[in-house]
Design an enzyme around this catalytic site. Structure first.
Site, PDB file in Angstrom:
ATOM      1  N   HIS A  51       0.802  -1.156  -0.117  1.00 28.29           N
ATOM      2  CA  HIS A  51      -0.131  -0.024   0.078  1.00 28.29           C
ATOM      3  C   HIS A  51       0.678   1.465   0.129  1.00 28.29           C
ATOM      4  O   HIS A  51       1.903   1.296   0.420  1.00 28.29           O
ATOM      5  CB  HIS A  51      -0.958  -0.017   1.180  1.00 28.29           C
ATOM      6  N   GLU A  53       0.912   3.798   1.893  1.00 28.09           N
ATOM      7  CA  GLU A  53       1.303   4.308   3.321  1.00 28.09           C
ATOM      8  C   GLU A  53       2.564   3.466   3.606  1.00 28.09           C
ATOM      9  O   GLU A  53       3.422   3.886   4.178  1.00 28.09           O
ATOM     10  CB  GLU A  53       0.122   4.288   4.042  1.00 28.09           C
ATOM     11  N   CYS A  81      -6.327   1.797   5.553  1.00 27.33           N
ATOM     12  CA  CYS A  81      -7.084   0.520   6.168  1.00 27.33           C
ATOM     13  C   CYS A  81      -6.399   0.181   7.622  1.00 27.33           C
ATOM     14  O   CYS A  81      -5.517   0.763   7.871  1.00 27.33           O
ATOM     15  CB  CYS A  81      -6.674  -0.333   5.120  1.00 27.33           C
ATOM     16  N   CYS A  84      -2.674  -0.263   7.482  1.00 30.00           N
ATOM     17  CA  CYS A  84      -1.787   1.011   7.394  1.00 30.00           C
ATOM     18  C   CYS A  84      -1.737   1.920   8.495  1.00 30.00           C
ATOM     19  O   CYS A  84      -1.026   2.555   8.953  1.00 30.00           O
ATOM     20  CB  CYS A  84      -2.347   1.709   6.056  1.00 30.00           C
TER      21      CYS A  84
END
Length: 156
Positions: A51, A53, A81, A84
């Protein structure tokens, strides 16, 4: 300044879009300077942990030579999410600025709020809605285009 930095995160989201990745971008800022940039790479790298992040945290940690990102701020185009949000807490990021909310998997206010609803060893501040429309629009356009591609170019 918030809008400027979110525009930088949107540039990262555009890179993801071009790779047919869900267009999410993140940047990390320390002392008013961008120290890390990243975008989603789950599909490209075939790794669910890639991801924006997480990748930005990894880059910032490498740059600062520390896993503690004290006094750093993150700008991310889509609400983090749980994975993260947990990484953000553990990396000691001071504040997160969010563009669009994620009503399905968001963990900074939409589905749940890891930053406020639980007591962890580090408190992360957050602000949502920074360039909200622009952040929502890139996602809507991406999924519309993806549906067209899957349906042989027909509007769905």
């Amino acid at each position: 300044m918030k809008e400027y930095f979110m525009k930088q995160a949107l540039k990262e989201a555009e890179k993801a879009y071009k790779k047919l990745e869900v267009p999410v971008g993140a940047i990390i800022v320390k002392d008013g300077k961008i120290i890390a940039r990243a975008h989603n790479q789950k599909e490209t790298k075939t790794d669910t942990t890639k991801h924006a992040e997480i990748l930005a945290i990894q880059k910032a940690s490498k740059k600062l030579k520390s896993w503690r990102l004290i006094d750093c701020e993150m700008y991310v185009t889509l609400e983090p999410c749980t994975m993260c949000a947990g990484a953000i807490i553990n990396s000691r990021i001071k504040k997160v600025y969010v563009g669009a909310l994620d009503e399905k998997t968001g963990a900074v206010g939409s589905v749940l709020n890891l930053f406020d609803d639980y007591t962890f060893n580090h408190k992360v501040e957050s602000e949502t809605g920074v360039l909200k429309k622009e952040c929502e629009d890139i996602l809507k356009t991406f999924f519309k285009d993806l549906r067209k591609m899957k349906n042989g170019g027909k509007n769905v």
